[in-house]
Design an enzyme around this catalytic site. Structure first.
Site, PDB file in Angstrom:
ATOM      1  N   TYR A 160     -14.459   1.534 -10.043  1.00 50.98           N
ATOM      2  CA  TYR A 160     -14.239   0.653  -8.901  1.00 50.98           C
ATOM      3  C   TYR A 160     -15.688  -0.318  -8.545  1.00 50.98           C
ATOM      4  O   TYR A 160     -15.136  -1.256  -8.590  1.00 50.98           O
ATOM      5  CB  TYR A 160     -13.693   0.935  -7.224  1.00 50.98           C
ATOM      6  CG  TYR A 160     -12.963   0.277  -6.577  1.00 50.98           C
ATOM      7  CD1 TYR A 160     -12.008  -0.779  -6.819  1.00 50.98           C
ATOM      8  CD2 TYR A 160     -13.778  -0.182  -5.658  1.00 50.98           C
ATOM      9  CE1 TYR A 160     -11.237  -1.672  -6.177  1.00 50.98           C
ATOM     10  CE2 TYR A 160     -13.221  -1.724  -4.077  1.00 50.98           C
ATOM     11  CZ  TYR A 160     -11.666  -1.851  -4.755  1.00 50.98           C
ATOM     12  OH  TYR A 160     -11.266  -2.794  -4.146  1.00 50.98           O
ATOM     13  N   LYS A 164     -15.888  -4.584  -9.400  1.00 54.92           N
ATOM     14  CA  LYS A 164     -15.954  -5.349  -8.575  1.00 54.92           C
ATOM     15  C   LYS A 164     -17.951  -6.173  -8.138  1.00 54.92           C
ATOM     16  O   LYS A 164     -17.280  -7.079  -7.672  1.00 54.92           O
ATOM     17  CB  LYS A 164     -15.689  -4.697  -6.928  1.00 54.92           C
ATOM     18  CG  LYS A 164     -14.520  -4.122  -6.995  1.00 54.92           C
ATOM     19  CD  LYS A 164     -13.271  -5.614  -6.897  1.00 54.92           C
ATOM     20  CE  LYS A 164     -12.411  -4.614  -6.276  1.00 54.92           C
ATOM     21  NZ  LYS A 164     -11.118  -6.553  -6.459  1.00 54.92           N
TER      22      LYS A 164
END
Length: 246
Positions: A160, A164
């Site tokens: 993740y 990001k």
């Protein structure tokens, strides 16, 4: 295609056209609600047709099923939008996302790829598809939903955070390339927000994660998005960090 609105603030959104990805639930749905309430025409995009149709009916928007993590999905979406509106939308809000937790030595490569596709490849493909017509007319606004995990490292956030952090880098390059074009871009980076992405994790059963009651609501983040897109044409908000108080 609706006539472009003039003016500032929420009044300036009346008659604008907006495309919101990840719009069947969570932050995407909350953003679609806020934009529609402000008078914008809203196209809602998500992979699952039935939840998307329900969301569009609730919002009063237009359902557009598509997987924006794939070249084929974005190409089909861009072709449909061009036929429907005759141009690119005024606003594109990238709220589609994928999330899972695992230590790097135990992470599933398929999960890693899924997060990169949804959180990073998707925004790139949307820029590639919709930026050229925005540049030709000299107006437009990309809003990307980043995360506090794009700036801060948390255990089990390998995939993740990679996506990001990558999105933040992509956004910074986009800002540099947009200078002087009239097209704007904003990165909204929320802290933990209570959305369905947390359902498989069930943070209330883990002491190392924030409880859902302590998280922000999707509407909190949606208001930050509306703030950014409501600025007058000569004002750009490059990034907004949003977190729960206290």
């Amino acid at each position: 295609m609706p006539e472009p609105a003039q003016g500032n603030g929420m009044e300036g959104l009346k008659g604008k056209t907006a495309l919101v990805t990840g719009a069947s639930s969570g932050i995407g749905l909350a953003v679609a609600r806020e934009l529609a309430a402000a008078g914008a025409w809203v196209g809602l995009v998500a992979r699952s047709p039935e939840p998307l149709a329900r969301a569009a009916a609730e919002v009063g928007g237009h359902a557009m099923p598509a997987d924006v993590g794939t070249h084929e999905g974005v190409h089909t979406l861009a072709t449909y939008v061009a036929e429907l509106l005759g141009d690119a939308p005024d606003l594109i809000v990238g709220a589609a996302g994928a999330f899972s937790l695992a230590r790097l030595d135990r992470a599933d490569p398929a999960d890693f790829d899924r997060m990169l596709a949804a959180n990073l490849r998707g925004p790139f493909l949307m820029i590639r598809a919709f930026l050229p017509p925005m540049l030709r007319r000299g107006t437009g606004h990309f809003i990307h939903l980043g995360s506090v995990a794009g700036r801060v490292a948390f255990p089990e956030n390998g995939g993740y955070s990679a996506s990001k952090f990558g999105l933040r880098g992509l956004h910074e390059v986009l800002l540099a390339e947009l200078r002087g074009t009239g097209v704007r871009a904003t990165l909204v980076e929320p802290a933990a927000t209570d959305t369905p992405l947390w359902n498989p994790v069930n943070p209330d059963e883990r002491a190392d994660l924030p409880s859902r009651a302590s998280m922000m609501r999707p509407e909190d983040v949606a208001r930050a998005v509306v703030f950014a897109v409501s600025q007058p044409p000569g004002v750009q908000i490059p990034s907004i960090a949003v977190e729960a108080a206290g």
